[in-house]
Structure formats: C-alpha cells, structure tokens
Design a protein around this motif. Structure first.
Motif, PDB file in Angstrom:
ATOM      1  N   LYS A  83     -10.958  14.481  81.108  1.00 23.04           N
ATOM      2  CA  LYS A  83     -12.000  13.745  80.411  1.00 23.04           C
ATOM      3  C   LYS A  83     -13.069  14.629  79.770  1.00 23.04           C
ATOM      4  O   LYS A  83     -13.713  14.211  78.797  1.00 23.04           O
ATOM      5  N   LEU A  84     -13.276  15.817  80.313  1.00 19.57           N
ATOM      6  CA  LEU A  84     -14.358  16.683  79.853  1.00 19.57           C
ATOM      7  C   LEU A  84     -13.810  17.893  79.111  1.00 19.57           C
ATOM      8  O   LEU A  84     -12.631  18.230  79.239  1.00 19.57           O
ATOM      9  N   PRO A  85     -14.660  18.581  78.338  1.00 16.74           N
ATOM     10  CA  PRO A  85     -14.256  19.889  77.814  1.00 16.74           C
ATOM     11  C   PRO A  85     -13.864  20.804  78.966  1.00 16.74           C
ATOM     12  O   PRO A  85     -14.500  20.765  80.038  1.00 16.74           O
ATOM     13  N   LEU A  86     -12.833  21.603  78.774  1.00 15.71           N
ATOM     14  CA  LEU A  86     -12.291  22.416  79.855  1.00 15.71           C
ATOM     15  C   LEU A  86     -13.366  23.298  80.488  1.00 15.71           C
ATOM     16  O   LEU A  86     -13.464  23.398  81.713  1.00 15.71           O
ATOM     17  N   ALA A  87     -14.166  23.962  79.661  1.00 11.30           N
ATOM     18  CA  ALA A  87     -15.186  24.873  80.192  1.00 11.30           C
ATOM     19  C   ALA A  87     -16.180  24.136  81.072  1.00 11.30           C
ATOM     20  O   ALA A  87     -16.621  24.647  82.111  1.00 11.30           O
ATOM     21  N   THR A  88     -16.541  22.912  80.686  1.00 12.07           N
ATOM     22  CA  THR A  88     -17.484  22.121  81.479  1.00 12.07           C
ATOM     23  C   THR A  88     -16.885  21.757  82.828  1.00 12.07           C
ATOM     24  O   THR A  88     -17.531  21.903  83.881  1.00 12.07           O
ATOM     25  N   ALA A  89     -15.642  21.277  82.824  1.00  8.69           N
ATOM     26  CA  ALA A  89     -14.990  20.869  84.073  1.00  8.69           C
ATOM     27  C   ALA A  89     -14.825  22.044  85.028  1.00  8.69           C
ATOM     28  O   ALA A  89     -15.073  21.925  86.233  1.00  8.69           O
ATOM     29  N   VAL A  90     -14.412  23.188  84.511  1.00  4.47           N
ATOM     30  CA  VAL A  90     -14.209  24.358  85.365  1.00  4.47           C
ATOM     31  C   VAL A  90     -15.537  24.856  85.914  1.00  4.47           C
ATOM     32  O   VAL A  90     -15.646  25.223  87.093  1.00  4.47           O
ATOM     33  N   THR A  91     -16.569  24.880  85.074  1.00  2.00           N
ATOM     34  CA  THR A  91     -17.882  25.330  85.532  1.00  2.00           C
ATOM     35  C   THR A  91     -18.395  24.459  86.669  1.00  2.00           C
ATOM     36  O   THR A  91     -18.916  24.958  87.676  1.00  2.00           O
ATOM     37  N   LEU A  92     -18.252  23.146  86.528  1.00  2.00           N
ATOM     38  CA  LEU A  92     -18.719  22.238  87.575  1.00  2.00           C
ATOM     39  C   LEU A  92     -17.915  22.414  88.858  1.00  2.00           C
ATOM     40  O   LEU A  92     -18.447  22.296  89.962  1.00  2.00           O
ATOM     41  N   ASN A  93     -16.616  22.706  88.727  1.00  2.00           N
ATOM     42  CA  ASN A  93     -15.798  22.928  89.915  1.00  2.00           C
ATOM     43  C   ASN A  93     -16.214  24.202  90.645  1.00  2.00           C
ATOM     44  O   ASN A  93     -16.076  24.295  91.869  1.00  2.00           O
TER      45      ASN A  93
END
Length: 307
Positions: A83-93
């Motif tokens: 659902k999110l831009p890849l960089a955003t999802a990985v950063t949050l993880n």
C-alpha cells in the motif's frame, strides 16, 4: 568481513521487499506469505542436510510463539509494502529496534525506578518525530491503513526479536530458528488462502507464470540468504559496527523505490528517514557499546529475521 556480510544482508532484504511489492500486484498477501515460507523451508532443509545438522528441538513452544508473533508482523509488513511507497514501508519497519528499546526501557524503569537512561529516551522520542514526518504524505493520500499496519509490524517485530534472543540463549542454532519460522509462515499462508476457498468469487490461488513465479522464488531466496548472512555478520564481525550497518537497508530500499516506481519524496520525508536512521544508530550504540565480538549471542540479536 562482518561488515561485508551485513551489507549483503541489507541488500538482500531490500531486494526481498521490492519483490514483495511487485508480487502484490499478482498475489494475495496470504499467498506471498505462503511462498515465502515454502522457499525458506526447502532452502534451510537442504542446508541442514548438507551440514548434517538436526531440526530436532526441545523448545517447540518457544519456536511456535516466535513464529506466531513473527508471521503476524510479516503479514502486516507485507500489507504495508503493498500500500505504501517501498522506502516508507521499509523505514517504518526499521522502527523495530526502537520499539524493542522502548520495551527494555520500560522493563528497566519498572524494576529500577531510580535510573533513567535519558539518551535512550531522547532517541526513542526523536524516532517518533521522524515517523510523523515520514507518514505525512501517507495520511494526506489517505493511506493511513497501510501506514498503521506497517507501524504495527515493527511493534510485533520487536516482540519477535526478543523471542529470538531467548531462543539463542537456549542454544538454538540460527538455521533451526529460521526453519521453524518458515514453517509457521507456510502454515499461516495456507490457512489464510484456505479461508476463501468456499467463495467462488474469490481466487484463492493465482496461477504462476515465469515472471510471477520468479518474483516469489527470488523473494524467498533473498529473505532466507539474508537471514543467514546477517547471522554470519554477527558471528564474525564487531557487534556495534554490524548492528549499525543494518540500517543501510533504508538506503537500498529508497534506491529501489525511486528506480522501480519513480517515487519522489519531499524534504520532510527525507528528514524523517534521517531522524529514524540516526535514532536507530543511537539506540544500537547505547545497547551494544559494551558488547565485544563473540558475545553477540548473549547480548544482542544475532539471528536475523525480516520480522
């Protein structure tokens, strides 16, 4: 050599994340989790056979609990990636070390109220400022469900890391931890797909072709090899250096995000990523500053996992 192993692991995890996002256009999250587990089970079983190891364990309940928490985190993260831009999802993880530091801080405060690790508190608070900046575009684009699930994945990931630490202290080798986690992934993916088997309007299992099958195979292979590479990094490298280098995964994922999807981020997103990056480094330094090479199994998180 440990630094190189960690860079390889971070790169492989970023490739896995990119494959998940690409595969989410063809498969359900349940199917992706299923194939992630299947690949891990096969690869680790082959590795164990080659090394003449054993998968017999006296700690079945601990493995099941680690697997349950880990697969929940993985499921939420994969959904967030879709659902999110890849960089955003990985950063949050990558907030999981921050969450874990918060868990440990609260536990320490509860048992010793006269001692407050203020550097840790500042790093944790700064990381949440970074999260606010990173998530601003997601909430403006009404992607708040993906954002919250990804944050939740980091929270459950921290709980999984603590269980991994316990298993390592019990003497469980890394391949056994990875194998049983993959088994739980496989079982959860099958269960998730089976829940819609009685609905004729829902495609439970999508057909494989060379492209989609290749994505799933690459995803599972990269995840399994990354877990083993990170474990090797902790075994042979300086704990503090190795632990800090895991955050290069944010950089790798940002590059994939821009190259494959043409994502462009405003200054506040980059600032938020930098704050989370720096907070993670600070927390890692605070937790491992007195940890020497060879004692990583006892004092850090030597068994890698994407959750």
């Amino acid at each position: 050599m440990g630094s190189l192993w960690m860079l390889v692991a971070a790169l492989l995890f970023s490739v896995m994340s990119a494959c998940v996002k690409l595969a989410s256009a063809h498969f359900s999250i349940a199917e992706i989790v299923l194939y992630r587990g299947l690949t891990g089970v096969v690869l680790v079983a082959l590795l164990v056979r080659q090394q003449r190891g054993t998968l017999r364990t006296p700690h079945v309940k601990d493995h099941l609990w680690r697997g349950a928490v880990g697969v929940l985190s993985l499921w939420l993260w994969f959904y967030g990636i879709s659902k999110l831009p890849l960089a955003t999802a990985v950063t949050l993880n990558y907030m999981s070390p921050i969450w874990m530091a918060a868990f440990l801080f609260c536990a320490g405060w509860w048992h010793a109220k006269d001692h407050v690790a203020w550097p840790l508190v500042v790093a944790i608070l700064c990381s949440f400022v970074g999260v606010t900046l990173v998530l601003q575009p997601a909430f403006e684009a009404k992607q708040w469900v993906g954002a919250l699930t990804t944050l939740g994945s980091g929270l459950f990931s921290a709980a999984a890391y603590l269980q991994v630490r316990k298993l390592s202290q019990l003497g469980e080798p890394e391949y056994r931890v990875v194998f049983f986690f993959s088994c739980v992934n496989l079982a959860a993916g099958l269960a998730g797909s089976a829940t819609t088997v009685f609905d004729p309007a829902v495609v439970t299992f999508h057909p494989l072709d060379w492209y989609s099958g290749g994505l799933l195979l690459l995803m599972g292979t990269c995840a399994t090899l990354a877990q083993l590479a990170m474990t090797r990094a902790y075994a042979v490298g300086n704990t503090l250096v190795v632990a800090n280098l895991q955050y290069t995964g944010i950089i790798f994922s940002s590059i994939w995000s821009m190259l494959l999807w043409g994502d462009r981020f405003g200054w506040h997103v980059w600032l938020g990523m930098a704050i989370i990056f720096g907070s993670g480094l600070a927390v890692t330094y605070y937790n491992t500053r007195s940890t020497a090479r060879g004692t990583a199994v006892e004092k850090t998180d030597p068994i890698a996992s994407e959750t």
